[in-house]
Design a protein around this motif. Sequence first.
Motif, PDB file in Angstrom:
ATOM      1  N   UNK A 105      -2.377  -3.256  -4.671  1.00  0.00           N
ATOM      2  CA  UNK A 105      -3.796  -2.909  -4.601  1.00  0.00           C
ATOM      3  C   UNK A 105      -3.943  -1.419  -4.862  1.00  0.00           C
ATOM      4  N   UNK A 106      -4.926  -1.052  -5.679  1.00  0.00           N
ATOM      5  CA  UNK A 106      -5.205   0.362  -5.926  1.00  0.00           C
ATOM      6  C   UNK A 106      -6.678   0.523  -6.276  1.00  0.00           C
ATOM      7  N   UNK A 107      -7.501   0.682  -5.248  1.00  0.00           N
ATOM      8  CA  UNK A 107      -8.942   0.862  -5.437  1.00  0.00           C
ATOM      9  C   UNK A 107      -9.300   2.346  -5.439  1.00  0.00           C
ATOM     10  N   UNK A 108      -8.593   3.107  -6.254  1.00  0.00           N
ATOM     11  CA  UNK A 108      -8.841   4.541  -6.379  1.00  0.00           C
ATOM     12  C   UNK A 108      -9.027   4.889  -7.847  1.00  0.00           C
ATOM     13  N   UNK A 109      -9.327   6.146  -8.105  1.00  0.00           N
ATOM     14  CA  UNK A 109      -9.506   6.610  -9.478  1.00  0.00           C
ATOM     15  C   UNK A 109      -8.186   7.036 -10.122  1.00  0.00           C
ATOM     16  N   UNK A 110      -7.092   6.971  -9.359  1.00  0.00           N
ATOM     17  CA  UNK A 110      -5.799   7.450  -9.846  1.00  0.00           C
ATOM     18  C   UNK A 110      -4.863   6.273 -10.109  1.00  0.00           C
ATOM     19  N   UNK A 111      -4.160   6.329 -11.209  1.00  0.00           N
ATOM     20  CA  UNK A 111      -3.233   5.272 -11.585  1.00  0.00           C
ATOM     21  C   UNK A 111      -1.933   5.377 -10.796  1.00  0.00           C
ATOM     22  N   UNK A 112      -1.453   4.251 -10.340  1.00  0.00           N
ATOM     23  CA  UNK A 112      -0.151   4.153  -9.692  1.00  0.00           C
ATOM     24  C   UNK A 112       0.646   3.079 -10.415  1.00  0.00           C
ATOM     25  N   UNK A 113       1.904   3.392 -10.751  1.00  0.00           N
ATOM     26  CA  UNK A 113       2.688   2.489 -11.576  1.00  0.00           C
ATOM     27  C   UNK A 113       4.065   2.246 -10.983  1.00  0.00           C
ATOM     28  N   UNK A 114       4.602   1.077 -11.263  1.00  0.00           N
ATOM     29  CA  UNK A 114       5.969   0.760 -10.871  1.00  0.00           C
ATOM     30  C   UNK A 114       6.928   1.778 -11.456  1.00  0.00           C
ATOM     31  N   UNK A 115       7.874   2.256 -10.655  1.00  0.00           N
ATOM     32  CA  UNK A 115       8.818   3.279 -11.082  1.00  0.00           C
ATOM     33  C   UNK A 115       8.387   4.691 -10.777  1.00  0.00           C
ATOM     34  N   UNK A 116       7.125   4.881 -10.413  1.00  0.00           N
ATOM     35  CA  UNK A 116       6.600   6.211 -10.104  1.00  0.00           C
ATOM     36  C   UNK A 116       7.042   6.650  -8.705  1.00  0.00           C
ATOM     37  N   UNK A 117       7.267   7.937  -8.534  1.00  0.00           N
ATOM     38  CA  UNK A 117       7.588   8.510  -7.225  1.00  0.00           C
ATOM     39  C   UNK A 117       6.352   9.195  -6.667  1.00  0.00           C
ATOM     40  N   UNK A 118       5.955   8.803  -5.472  1.00  0.00           N
ATOM     41  CA  UNK A 118       4.820   9.429  -4.806  1.00  0.00           C
ATOM     42  C   UNK A 118       5.297  10.119  -3.527  1.00  0.00           C
ATOM     43  N   UNK A 119       4.436  10.964  -2.966  1.00  0.00           N
ATOM     44  CA  UNK A 119       4.738  11.637  -1.704  1.00  0.00           C
ATOM     45  C   UNK A 119       3.943  10.969  -0.588  1.00  0.00           C
ATOM     46  N   UNK A 120       4.659  10.473   0.416  1.00  0.00           N
ATOM     47  CA  UNK A 120       4.046   9.797   1.561  1.00  0.00           C
ATOM     48  C   UNK A 120       4.250  10.653   2.804  1.00  0.00           C
TER      49      UNK A 120
END
Length: 211
Positions: A105-120
Amino acid sequence: MMKVKPKFLITGLSVALVATALALTPTFAKQGVQDTAGTKTIPYAITKGSAISYGTFSEMDAQTDIVVKGTKVGVEEVVLKKEDVDGLVIDNRTLSKFVLSDVFKNNTDHTLSSGETIIVQENAATDSSRVYSTLGYQLMNENEEYLLFLRESLTDPGVYIIRGVVYGKVPTAGEGIQSKSTADDIQFKGDDDTREQLEAIFEDAREAYLN
């Protein structure tokens, strides 16, 4: 970086942060737990505070804009600050690197993709002697898979916040709040009432997104 104080006020379904230094509770977790490197055991010190709680999985899911699955692969930054006078913890956070394997789920204006590294942002921080944890939050184990319910940080672009502090981090393996890493790694160090809530919510989250 966003400074999340280990103290909250409940206002409906939102959390108002309070800039107040908090003393540690006088007792620590009864047993040591694995650190994120899995090489030693260290005790948890739980900071006092209160935060929004979710009675059911559906309540949390309905209020969550981002649901992802992935693995913690390292730490970007550890923030641990104490008052000079009496040693009260005023800021305890770990900014963790999390590699996405699925974006559900991604109900934001920013794209999130498999393989991407994010900061949590995780609401706990480790020094050489113990983990300082907000509300019993246990740090994610590295190289272990989690289902995360997130929101975007309001102040730090590119940083994602776990819903409900302890509610939005679900180990994909195991049962209830049990992790696959060790037999006693229960993924939560707080009170029994919250633990019972988490067990039910985590099982429903796995059923909804993983089965």
